[in-house]
Design a protein around this motif. Structure first.
Motif, PDB file in Angstrom:
ATOM      1  N   ALA A   1      -8.093  -6.312   1.418  1.00 16.64           N
ATOM      2  CA  ALA A   1      -7.214  -5.238   0.907  1.00 16.64           C
ATOM      3  C   ALA A   1      -6.194  -6.017   0.273  1.00 16.64           C
ATOM      4  CB  ALA A   1      -6.671  -4.431   1.824  1.00 16.64           C
ATOM      5  N   ALA A   2      -5.496  -6.987   1.015  1.00 13.79           N
ATOM      6  CA  ALA A   2      -4.377  -7.983   0.625  1.00 13.79           C
ATOM      7  C   ALA A   2      -4.823  -8.524  -0.705  1.00 13.79           C
ATOM      8  CB  ALA A   2      -4.104  -8.812   1.751  1.00 13.79           C
ATOM      9  N   LYS A   3      -5.915  -9.175  -0.864  1.00 17.45           N
ATOM     10  CA  LYS A   3      -6.470 -10.049  -1.933  1.00 17.45           C
ATOM     11  C   LYS A   3      -6.697  -8.811  -3.246  1.00 17.45           C
ATOM     12  CE  LYS A   3      -8.416 -13.769   0.191  1.00 17.45           C
ATOM     13  NZ  LYS A   3      -9.879 -14.847   0.243  1.00 17.45           N
ATOM     14  N   ALA A   4      -7.001  -7.764  -2.874  1.00 20.43           N
ATOM     15  CA  ALA A   4      -7.281  -6.869  -3.825  1.00 20.43           C
ATOM     16  C   ALA A   4      -5.704  -6.409  -4.685  1.00 20.43           C
ATOM     17  CB  ALA A   4      -7.692  -5.551  -3.551  1.00 20.43           C
ATOM     18  N   GLN A   5      -4.840  -6.226  -3.617  1.00 26.17           N
ATOM     19  CA  GLN A   5      -3.448  -5.998  -4.027  1.00 26.17           C
ATOM     20  C   GLN A   5      -2.839  -7.248  -4.933  1.00 26.17           C
ATOM     21  OE1 GLN A   5      -1.648  -3.167  -3.848  1.00 26.17           O
ATOM     22  NE2 GLN A   5      -0.202  -4.443  -5.038  1.00 26.17           N
ATOM     23  N   LEU A   6      -3.240  -8.436  -4.369  1.00 32.04           N
ATOM     24  CA  LEU A   6      -2.923  -9.696  -4.978  1.00 32.04           C
ATOM     25  C   LEU A   6      -3.274  -9.698  -6.561  1.00 32.04           C
ATOM     26  CD1 LEU A   6      -0.834 -12.086  -4.917  1.00 32.04           C
ATOM     27  CD2 LEU A   6      -2.888 -13.111  -3.718  1.00 32.04           C
ATOM     28  N   VAL A   7      -4.545  -9.326  -6.758  1.00 33.75           N
ATOM     29  CA  VAL A   7      -5.192  -9.235  -7.959  1.00 33.75           C
ATOM     30  C   VAL A   7      -4.738  -8.154  -8.764  1.00 33.75           C
ATOM     31  CG1 VAL A   7      -7.433  -8.724  -9.183  1.00 33.75           C
ATOM     32  CG2 VAL A   7      -7.479 -10.099  -7.132  1.00 33.75           C
ATOM     33  N   ASP A   8      -4.337  -7.005  -8.282  1.00 30.68           N
ATOM     34  CA  ASP A   8      -3.703  -6.106  -8.998  1.00 30.68           C
ATOM     35  C   ASP A   8      -2.269  -6.430  -9.462  1.00 30.68           C
ATOM     36  OD1 ASP A   8      -5.793  -4.306  -8.713  1.00 30.68           O
ATOM     37  OD2 ASP A   8      -4.888  -3.237  -7.041  1.00 30.68           O
ATOM     38  N   ASP A   9      -1.507  -7.204  -8.790  1.00 33.86           N
ATOM     39  CA  ASP A   9      -0.400  -7.814  -9.038  1.00 33.86           C
ATOM     40  C   ASP A   9      -0.424  -8.743 -10.260  1.00 33.86           C
ATOM     41  OD1 ASP A   9       0.979  -6.176  -7.263  1.00 33.86           O
ATOM     42  OD2 ASP A   9       1.266  -7.929  -5.819  1.00 33.86           O
ATOM     43  N   ILE A  10      -1.380  -9.632 -10.199  1.00 36.30           N
ATOM     44  CA  ILE A  10      -1.462 -10.772 -11.132  1.00 36.30           C
ATOM     45  C   ILE A  10      -1.802 -10.052 -12.502  1.00 36.30           C
ATOM     46  CG2 ILE A  10      -2.906 -12.810 -11.835  1.00 36.30           C
ATOM     47  CD1 ILE A  10      -3.083 -13.420  -8.941  1.00 36.30           C
ATOM     48  N   ALA A  11      -2.872  -9.237 -12.424  1.00 35.72           N
ATOM     49  CA  ALA A  11      -3.300  -8.203 -13.514  1.00 35.72           C
ATOM     50  C   ALA A  11      -2.197  -7.667 -14.169  1.00 35.72           C
ATOM     51  CB  ALA A  11      -4.536  -7.353 -13.486  1.00 35.72           C
ATOM     52  N   GLY A  12      -1.094  -7.237 -13.238  1.00 37.55           N
ATOM     53  CA  GLY A  12       0.136  -6.489 -14.054  1.00 37.55           C
ATOM     54  C   GLY A  12       0.864  -7.444 -14.691  1.00 37.55           C
ATOM     55  N   ARG A  13       1.104  -8.601 -14.205  1.00 42.25           N
ATOM     56  CA  ARG A  13       1.615  -9.523 -14.531  1.00 42.25           C
ATOM     57  C   ARG A  13       1.403 -10.014 -15.985  1.00 42.25           C
ATOM     58  NH1 ARG A  13       3.168 -14.039 -10.162  1.00 42.25           N
ATOM     59  NH2 ARG A  13       4.680 -14.819 -11.506  1.00 42.25           N
ATOM     60  N   PHE A  14      -0.115 -10.129 -16.160  1.00 37.63           N
ATOM     61  CA  PHE A  14      -0.948 -10.344 -17.379  1.00 37.63           C
ATOM     62  C   PHE A  14      -0.304  -9.186 -18.397  1.00 37.63           C
ATOM     63  CE2 PHE A  14      -4.178 -13.616 -15.423  1.00 37.63           C
ATOM     64  CZ  PHE A  14      -3.735 -14.507 -15.961  1.00 37.63           C
ATOM     65  N   THR A  15      -0.589  -8.176 -18.041  1.00 40.60           N
ATOM     66  CA  THR A  15      -0.490  -7.152 -19.124  1.00 40.60           C
ATOM     67  C   THR A  15       1.171  -6.679 -19.261  1.00 40.60           C
ATOM     68  OG1 THR A  15      -0.374  -5.508 -17.304  1.00 40.60           O
ATOM     69  CG2 THR A  15      -2.434  -5.969 -18.271  1.00 40.60           C
ATOM     70  N   ASN A  16       2.088  -7.211 -18.312  1.00 38.13           N
ATOM     71  CA  ASN A  16       3.513  -7.170 -18.699  1.00 38.13           C
ATOM     72  C   ASN A  16       4.126  -8.068 -19.317  1.00 38.13           C
ATOM     73  OD1 ASN A  16       3.333  -4.379 -17.452  1.00 38.13           O
ATOM     74  ND2 ASN A  16       4.088  -5.381 -15.536  1.00 38.13           N
ATOM     75  N   SER A  17       3.370  -9.209 -19.455  1.00 32.64           N
ATOM     76  CA  SER A  17       4.020 -10.535 -20.053  1.00 32.64           C
ATOM     77  C   SER A  17       3.653 -10.293 -21.597  1.00 32.64           C
ATOM     78  CB  SER A  17       3.586 -11.686 -19.122  1.00 32.64           C
ATOM     79  OG  SER A  17       3.818 -11.707 -17.998  1.00 32.64           O
ATOM     80  N   VAL A  18       4.763 -10.916 -22.269  1.00 35.90           N
ATOM     81  CA  VAL A  18       4.448 -11.218 -23.766  1.00 35.90           C
ATOM     82  C   VAL A  18       3.832 -12.481 -24.064  1.00 35.90           C
ATOM     83  CG1 VAL A  18       6.525  -9.483 -24.704  1.00 35.90           C
ATOM     84  CG2 VAL A  18       6.954 -12.180 -24.045  1.00 35.90           C
ATOM     85  N   SER A  19       3.997 -13.111 -22.835  1.00 35.85           N
ATOM     86  CA  SER A  19       3.108 -14.582 -23.054  1.00 35.85           C
ATOM     87  C   SER A  19       2.862 -14.998 -21.458  1.00 35.85           C
ATOM     88  CB  SER A  19       3.900 -15.641 -23.808  1.00 35.85           C
ATOM     89  OG  SER A  19       4.846 -16.167 -23.195  1.00 35.85           O
ATOM     90  N   ALA A  20       1.582 -15.630 -21.544  1.00 37.72           N
ATOM     91  CA  ALA A  20       1.381 -16.159 -20.258  1.00 37.72           C
ATOM     92  C   ALA A  20       0.592 -17.616 -20.554  1.00 37.72           C
ATOM     93  CB  ALA A  20       0.352 -15.423 -19.321  1.00 37.72           C
TER      94      ALA A  20
END
Length: 165
Positions: A8-27
């Protein structure tokens, strides 16, 4: 810690990283292996001063997050140590800073990334790195807009001085 909690913790971490990808104008994904502590600290400071967050993330988590953010083409660059510079405000800042730092330090290797939601190659990132950043563009725009007003002011002053004579 029970296995379910770890998953569950890793799934949450993946969600957080995916959110950072989508909310960022560049990565921008880089390999900073080989930098000294002082060099790494300097790089992180330069990025932080421009509102960019640099995170070292495991490739497996990055791959899952890229899938979740519908950026599967990005998965090919998640090889070896990976750090990602996320910027939510300025699309060009991470490219400029990382390119300049990579030119000065052989240990930094730009792998690729996303800019404005599209996967960008190393060559595309290098092109973005040569563009002026937001502040430089605003400064140029301000000076272009000031020029006609300044010219009118000079003309009015010249006419006023001529009529005084």
């Amino acid at each position: 810690m029970p296995k379910e909690n770890v998953i569950a913790a890793k799934a949450q971490l993946v969600d957080d990283i995916a959110g950072r990808f989508t909310n960022s104008v560049s990565a921008i994904v880089v390999d900073t292996r080989g930098l000294s502590v002082a060099e790494d600290t300097e790089l992180r400071k330069q990025l932080r001063d421009s509102g960019v967050k640099l995170s070292v993330i495991k490739n497996k988590l990055l791959s899952r997050a890229a899938d979740k953010a519908e950026l599967s083409d990005l998965k090919d660059i998640f090889v070896g140590p990976s750090a990602v510079a996320f910027s939510e405000e300025d699309a060009i800042a991470p490219a400029k800073i990382l390119k300049k730092f990579a030119d000065d330090h052989d240990a930094v290797e730009i792998k690729g990334g996303i800019i404005e939601g599209k996967v960008a190659s190393i060559d595309e990132i290098n092109v973005y790195a040569t563009l002026p950043n937001r502040e430089e563009l605003l400064s140029s725009l301000a000076s272009v807009l000031q020029a006609p007003v300044r010219n009118v002011a000079y003309a009015v002053k010249a006419v006023a001085e001529k009529t005084e004579e």
